[in-house]
Design a protein around this motif. Structure first.
Motif, mmCIF file in Angstrom:
data_model
loop_
_atom_site.group_PDB
_atom_site.id
_atom_site.type_symbol
_atom_site.label_atom_id
_atom_site.label_comp_id
_atom_site.label_asym_id
_atom_site.label_seq_id
_atom_site.Cartn_x
_atom_site.Cartn_y
_atom_site.Cartn_z
ATOM 1 N N SER A 21 23.031 15.799 -11.797
ATOM 2 C CA SER A 21 24.127 15.155 -11.075
ATOM 3 C C SER A 21 24.270 13.681 -11.429
ATOM 4 N N ASP A 22 23.153 13.020 -11.759
ATOM 5 C CA ASP A 22 23.220 11.601 -12.132
ATOM 6 C C ASP A 22 23.474 11.401 -13.631
ATOM 7 N N LYS A 23 23.610 12.508 -14.373
ATOM 8 C CA LYS A 23 23.935 12.500 -15.805
ATOM 9 C C LYS A 23 22.887 11.792 -16.672
ATOM 10 N N ALA A 215 15.579 5.351 -30.554
ATOM 11 C CA ALA A 215 16.693 6.007 -29.870
ATOM 12 C C ALA A 215 16.436 6.017 -28.369
ATOM 13 N N GLU A 216 17.493 5.803 -27.618
ATOM 14 C CA GLU A 216 17.400 5.803 -26.149
ATOM 15 C C GLU A 216 18.509 6.680 -25.593
ATOM 16 N N LEU A 217 18.142 7.585 -24.703
ATOM 17 C CA LEU A 217 19.117 8.462 -24.071
ATOM 18 C C LEU A 217 19.816 7.696 -22.951
ATOM 19 N N LEU A 218 21.108 7.468 -23.111
ATOM 20 C CA LEU A 218 21.866 6.708 -22.126
ATOM 21 C C LEU A 218 22.450 7.598 -21.048
ATOM 22 N N SER A 219 23.089 8.677 -21.435
ATOM 23 C CA SER A 219 23.672 9.583 -20.456
ATOM 24 C C SER A 219 23.999 10.912 -21.123
ATOM 25 N N VAL A 220 24.178 11.922 -20.311
ATOM 26 C CA VAL A 220 24.534 13.257 -20.795
ATOM 27 C C VAL A 220 25.804 13.702 -20.079
#
Length: 250
Positions: A21-23, A215-220
């Motif tokens: 829900s928070d992506k 690499a950094e995961l920002l959002s999905v």
């Protein structure tokens, strides 16, 4: 010839992926996990090489937290001899994974390294190429046939224009494609035997692997919902909508 096979734990391809829900990531709660299909093909090819008397040992390695041992046991049940878990965080970029695999391959003195061409979760298709570059080894990607000829490999690979055949000197790195083979099902006796096969746990620090934070995961974001189609009453109306609404006809 010792064969090292890298495998990855991914969401089962039959499962519909849900976004949190928070992506911040995909939701893994109560989700069925499985061996990455391309990695499974790599394991099958290694086992076939051993059954043919070409390979003497098949070692599987996975990078991740303790749950990835489940997929390592699956690979052992498919015919691998022993397994190595490198206990590391799940969100590693391709270069970090390649650096860890490099250290494992050097420690194991692997003659042939097999990887799936890509993982179905990230779809990066990078690790095999990076590993070959780090180790300065010949590589063949998207393999649809692998034939060992003494101290060399003949690899047929799939390209946009058809098929390409390469000759590589061992040691080498090969990534597998869908048409290389059809993986077997693990039998119940082999599943039971897999529980007793060696599974070692190591850490990146023990291996001396240098991890990067490239690499950094920002959002999905989930894919856009598909819009429902409409019916048209005539060819003229269809052409009008294609030209003025969809703008795909000049």
């Amino acid at each position: 010839m010792k064969v090292l096979v890298a495998v990855k734990r991914v969401i089962d391809y039959n499962v519909k992926v849900r976004v949190k829900s928070d992506k911040t990531d995909v939701d893994l709660a109560n989700v069925k996990m499985a061996l990455n299909p391309f990695c499974e093909i790599a394991v099958e090819e290694a086992v076939r090489l051993k059954e043919a008397g070409t390979a003497t040992e098949v070692v599987v390695v996975s990078i991740g937290s303790k749950p990835c041992q489940e997929q390592l046991r699956t690979a052992l049940a498919l015919g691998a001899d022993r397994a190595i878990q490198v206990d590391a965080q799940d969100q590693l970029d391709s270069l970090s994974v390649a650096r860890i695999l490099q250290k494992v391959a050097e420690e194991e003195s692997a003659d042939l390294i097999l990887l799936g061409k890509q993982a179905i979760d990230s779809d990066n298709n990078q690790t095999g190429q990076m590993l070959a570059a780090l180790m300065d080894r010949p590589q063949a990607t998207f393999a649809s046939e692998v034939v060992v000829e003494g101290e060399s490999l003949k690899v047929t690979r799939e390209i946009d224009g058809g098929l390409q055949t390469l000759s590589l000197k061992l040691p080498a790195v090969v990534t597998t494609d869908l048409r290389l083979n059809e993986p077997r099902y693990a039998s119940l006796p082999n599943i039971m035997k897999a529980k007793k096969k060696p599974l070692d746990v190591k850490t990146p620090d023990e291996l001396g692997a240098q991890l990067s934070a490239g690499a950094e995961l920002l959002s999905v974001e989930p894919p856009a919902e598909r819009q429902a189609g409409i019916k048209v009453g005539s060819v003229e109306e269809l052409v009008d909508k294609l030209r003025n609404e969809a703008k795909v006809v000049a």
